[in-house]
Design an enzyme around this catalytic site. Structure first.
Site, PDB file in Angstrom:
ATOM      1  CE  LYS A  22      18.493  10.186   1.162  1.00 38.54           C
ATOM      2  NZ  LYS A  22      16.893  10.569   1.176  1.00 38.54           N
ATOM      3  CG  ASN A  23      16.380   8.861   4.440  1.00 41.93           C
ATOM      4  OD1 ASN A  23      17.016   9.673   3.850  1.00 41.93           O
ATOM      5  ND2 ASN A  23      15.688   7.678   3.896  1.00 41.93           N
ATOM      6  CB  CYS A 120       7.383  13.921  -4.699  1.00 43.11           C
ATOM      7  SG  CYS A 120       8.537  12.528  -4.904  1.00 43.11           S
ATOM      8  NE  ARG A 125       7.643  11.458  -0.190  1.00 40.99           N
ATOM      9  CZ  ARG A 125       9.061  11.430  -0.181  1.00 40.99           C
ATOM     10  NH1 ARG A 125       9.812  11.551  -1.487  1.00 40.99           N
ATOM     11  NH2 ARG A 125       9.705  11.215   0.816  1.00 40.99           N
ATOM     12  N   PRO A 126       1.750  13.936   0.882  1.00 42.08           N
ATOM     13  CG  PRO A 126      -0.280  13.456   1.866  1.00 42.08           C
ATOM     14  CD  PRO A 126       0.793  12.801   0.621  1.00 42.08           C
ATOM     15  CB  ILE A 127       3.506  17.562   4.857  1.00 49.80           C
ATOM     16  CG1 ILE A 127       3.127  19.061   4.540  1.00 49.80           C
ATOM     17  CG2 ILE A 127       4.684  17.201   4.071  1.00 49.80           C
ATOM     18  CD1 ILE A 127       3.819  20.167   5.063  1.00 49.80           C
ATOM     19  CG  LEU A 129      -0.696  12.219   8.627  1.00 47.47           C
ATOM     20  CD1 LEU A 129      -0.131  10.818   8.483  1.00 47.47           C
ATOM     21  CD2 LEU A 129      -1.823  12.145   9.625  1.00 47.47           C
ATOM     22  CG  ASP A 315      13.542   4.197   0.794  1.00 48.60           C
ATOM     23  OD1 ASP A 315      12.919   5.067   0.288  1.00 48.60           O
ATOM     24  OD2 ASP A 315      14.144   5.008   1.934  1.00 48.60           O
ATOM     25  NE  ARG A 407      17.308  14.520  -3.624  1.00 51.16           N
ATOM     26  CZ  ARG A 407      16.124  14.497  -3.439  1.00 51.16           C
ATOM     27  NH1 ARG A 407      15.260  14.284  -4.311  1.00 51.16           N
ATOM     28  NH2 ARG A 407      15.588  14.545  -2.051  1.00 51.16           N
TER      29      ARG A 407
HETATM   30  N1  EPU Z   1       2.027  10.410   4.299  1.00 57.06           N
HETATM   31  C1  EPU Z   1       0.841  11.172   4.387  1.00 57.06           C
HETATM   32  N2  EPU Z   1       0.706  12.380   5.016  1.00 57.06           N
HETATM   33  C2  EPU Z   1       1.740  12.860   5.657  1.00 57.06           C
HETATM   34  C3  EPU Z   1       2.867  12.153   5.665  1.00 57.06           C
HETATM   35  C4  EPU Z   1       2.944  11.003   5.028  1.00 57.06           C
HETATM   36  O1  EPU Z   1      -0.394  10.819   3.854  1.00 57.06           O
HETATM   37  O2  EPU Z   1       1.643  13.844   6.449  1.00 57.06           O
HETATM   38  C5  EPU Z   1       2.042   9.362   3.457  1.00 57.06           C
HETATM   39  C6  EPU Z   1       2.882   9.315   2.407  1.00 57.06           C
HETATM   40  O3  EPU Z   1       2.464  10.075   1.138  1.00 57.06           O
HETATM   41  C7  EPU Z   1       3.335   7.962   1.986  1.00 57.06           C
HETATM   42  C8  EPU Z   1       3.324   7.351   3.352  1.00 57.06           C
HETATM   43  O4  EPU Z   1       2.665   8.176   4.347  1.00 57.06           O
HETATM   44  O5  EPU Z   1       2.369   7.121   1.489  1.00 57.06           O
HETATM   45  C9  EPU Z   1       4.748   7.195   4.084  1.00 57.06           C
HETATM   46  O6  EPU Z   1       5.590   8.404   4.019  1.00 57.06           O
HETATM   47  P1  EPU Z   1       6.469   8.892   5.029  1.00 57.06           P
HETATM   48  O7  EPU Z   1       6.031  10.012   5.629  1.00 57.06           O
HETATM   49  O8  EPU Z   1       7.103   7.642   6.057  1.00 57.06           O
HETATM   50  O9  EPU Z   1       7.610   8.990   4.174  1.00 57.06           O
HETATM   51  P2  EPU Z   1       8.644  10.392   4.265  1.00 57.06           P
HETATM   52  O10 EPU Z   1       9.101  10.690   5.752  1.00 57.06           O
HETATM   53  O11 EPU Z   1       8.427  11.729   3.298  1.00 57.06           O
HETATM   54  C10 EPU Z   1      10.928   8.836   4.364  1.00 57.06           C
HETATM   55  C11 EPU Z   1      12.295   8.652   3.734  1.00 57.06           C
HETATM   56  C12 EPU Z   1      11.992   8.024   2.389  1.00 57.06           C
HETATM   57  C13 EPU Z   1      11.313   6.660   2.345  1.00 57.06           C
HETATM   58  C14 EPU Z   1      10.132   7.083   3.306  1.00 57.06           C
HETATM   59  C15 EPU Z   1       9.601   5.574   3.757  1.00 57.06           C
HETATM   60  C16 EPU Z   1      13.466  10.799   4.746  1.00 57.06           C
HETATM   61  C17 EPU Z   1      14.227  11.952   4.422  1.00 57.06           C
HETATM   62  N3  EPU Z   1      12.867  10.019   3.731  1.00 57.06           N
HETATM   63  O12 EPU Z   1      10.110   9.505   3.799  1.00 57.06           O
HETATM   64  O13 EPU Z   1      13.306   7.836   1.853  1.00 57.06           O
HETATM   65  O14 EPU Z   1      11.125   6.260   1.384  1.00 57.06           O
HETATM   66  O15 EPU Z   1      10.314   7.475   4.609  1.00 57.06           O
HETATM   67  O16 EPU Z   1      10.217   4.825   4.431  1.00 57.06           O
HETATM   68  O17 EPU Z   1      13.520   9.782   5.666  1.00 57.06           O
HETATM   69  C18 EPU Z   1      14.835   7.772  -0.199  1.00 57.06           C
HETATM   70  O18 EPU Z   1      15.691   8.006   0.887  1.00 57.06           O
HETATM   71  O19 EPU Z   1      14.851   7.682  -1.153  1.00 57.06           O
HETATM   72  C19 EPU Z   1      13.451   8.411   0.395  1.00 57.06           C
HETATM   73  C20 EPU Z   1      12.290   8.620  -0.384  1.00 57.06           C
END
Ligand code: EPU
Length: 430
Positions: A22-23, A120, A125-127, A129, A315, A407
């Site tokens: 999925k990811n 969430c 989980r901010p964006i 970055l 995960d 999902r």
């Molecule tokens: N983070 C920030 N700022 C950002 C982005 C992330 O502070 O702009 C922090 C997050 O809050 C977290 C850490 O960085 O503490 C890592 O988050 P990451 O961005 O890597 O997570 P993600 O990209 O949102 C993906 C997977 C998740 C998986 C995580 C970690 C996808 C679609 N989702 O999420 O998958 O847990 O990486 O490996 O690729 C799942 O499949 O159940 C799932 C949640």
């Protein structure tokens, strides 16, 4: 809302085939926005997050035609034009990965308006970055009414250092940088196999990306990308979940079409707790690897700390916790990626597990016998851990809110039934 009714205590035996990741499929679908030519993707898992992303692509004015194949779906996308650069709240709130349209839309069309995902179940989980990186690439970012707007009149290559490693952040910026003017270097980038798979697809589309799978990714921008055909890698988390399911029921499973190299940390941990996994004759990259898993009669508790790839995946943390309720001794599970990812612990405790949560650490004391109960799923991987609990428990377990599991797991109840589990979906209409 559907529920699962599980009658536990049956060892799993037989063969199970792993679906596409999925990811990896989600960013691959959004990568198709980077070109006006046809992108054909195979081994797309039949899960709800993919349907949600298809709805989003349709909202943008892009058709994603689906065909059923022997292994997963084939999706064909031709993003000739963009009707509407908006990812609405209604879709983003269902799936945060919708944010993956941001980079491709700004890079190709110069504009994107994406609902901010908000909190969430597993953490803030901010964006930030994703947005900081896009700004560095030359986009201007503004906010209104819960949305982020990104605009650019051509992106410029840059150096960007991730303060925190982010999987989708790396993917978003890598996609945006493919069409930027000049070279972009992403430092402290995510090394997950899904990032590598996306880079493979982008390179097939004419991008010039080196270093995906290492902490430094170098992208030389090109003026346009073209169509490509690509097969999505196997889902390492689905594979890990089935390996754990075999172990927790004392069964023996043949797990087909997975990639053992992507599972190194999980296999090492399973080995140390007493779960034997052997690799059968390889069938090559498309046929994947076959793993045979067999649990020893006694499992022993071992600590685990989640880490970015190649560490033990967050995960798989919830599923590992359920396994540890069946191991002899105590262990500490430390979650370093998300700040609130222990919701399953309380539900497992209702089934008789002895778990104490303190911040990012959980202590599991085993072995405890689990007994079937009415429980509630809170997020995707938590749901999987509760299904494992139900398989190991004595009696009946009724899991509510299984839409979370739909999902990201393709027909999990059918796959489990085929290998001897007693699990039924109870639909609202039943
Ligand atoms: N983070 C920030 N700022 C950002 C982005 C992330 O502070 O702009 C922090 C997050 O809050 C977290 C850490 O960085 O503490 C890592 O988050 P990451 O961005 O890597 O997570 P993600 O990209 O949102 C993906 C997977 C998740 C998986 C995580 C970690 C996808 C679609 N989702 O999420 O998958 O847990 O990486 O490996 O690729 C799942 O499949 O159940 C799932 C949640």
């Amino acid at each position: 809302m559907d529920k699962f009714l599980i009658t536990g205590g049956r060892p799993l035996e037989g063969r199970v085939v792993i679906s596409g990741a999925k990811n990896a499929a989600l960013p691959a679908l959004t990568a198709a926005l980077l070109t006006d030519q046809r992108v054909v993707l195979h081994n797309i898992p039949r899960v709800r997050d993919i349907s949600t992303l298809r709805s989003l692509l349709e909202d943008l004015g892009v058709d994603a035609a689906v065909t059923h194949e022997a292994h997963g779906n084939r999706i064909e996308i031709e993003a000739r034009r963009l009707l509407n650069p908006v990812a609405p709240y209604e879709l983003v709130k269902q799936m945060r990965a919708s944010v993956l349209v941001l980079g491709p839309l700004v890079a190709r069309f110069g504009q994107a308006r994406v609902s901010l995902p908000g909190g969430c179940a597993i953490g803030v989980r901010p964006i930030n970055l994703h947005l900081k990186g896009l700004e560095k690439l030359g986009a201007s970012i503004s906010f209104d009414h819960g949305y982020v707007n990104a605009r650019a009149n051509g992106l410029r290559g840059t150096n960007f250092h991730f303060d925190t490693i982010s999987v989708t952040g790396t993917e978003n910026l890598m996609m945006a940088a493919t069409l930027a003017d000049g070279v972009t270097v992403l430092e402290n980038a995510a090394r997950e196999p899904e990032v590598q798979d996306l880079a493979d697809l982008l390179n097939k589309m004419g991008a010039i990306i080196e270093g995906a799978g290492t902490p430094e990714i170098r992208i030389r921008g090109v003026s346009r990308l073209h169509g490509a055909e690509h097969t999505i890698i196997p889902d390492r988390i689905e594979a890990g979940t089935f390996l754990t399911a075999a172990a927790i029921t004392g069964g023996e499973l043949v797990v087909e079409r997975c990639n053992a190299e992507h599972l190194t940390a999980v296999l090492a941990k399973l080995d140390s707790v007493g779960v034997q996994v052997v690799r059968d004759a390889d069938k090559g990259p498309n046929g994947g690897h076959t793993l045979i898993v067999k649990a020893r009669s006694k499992l022993s508790a071992h600590d685990v700390t989640t880490q970015e790839y190649p560490g033990f995946p967050t995960d798989m943390q919830a599923q590992y916790m359920t396994l540890m309720t069946q191991a002899e001794g105590s262990c500490v599970i430390t979650e370093t990626i998300f700040e609130n990812r222990f919701m399953h612990a309380l539900e497992l405790a209702r089934m008789g597990a002895d778990i104490t949560v303190n911040g990012r650490r959980a202590v599991v004391r085993g072995k405890t016998s689990l007994s079937g109960a009415k429980i509630q799923a809170s997020d995707l991987r938590a749901s999987a851990s509760l299904v494992l609990g139900g398989l190991a428990a004595e009696g009946e377990t009724l899991i509510d809110r299984v839409y979370h599991i739909d999902r990201g797991y393709e027909r999990i109840e059918e796959k489990l039934t085929q290998v001897g589990a007693k699990i039924a979906r109870i639909s609202e209409s039943d």
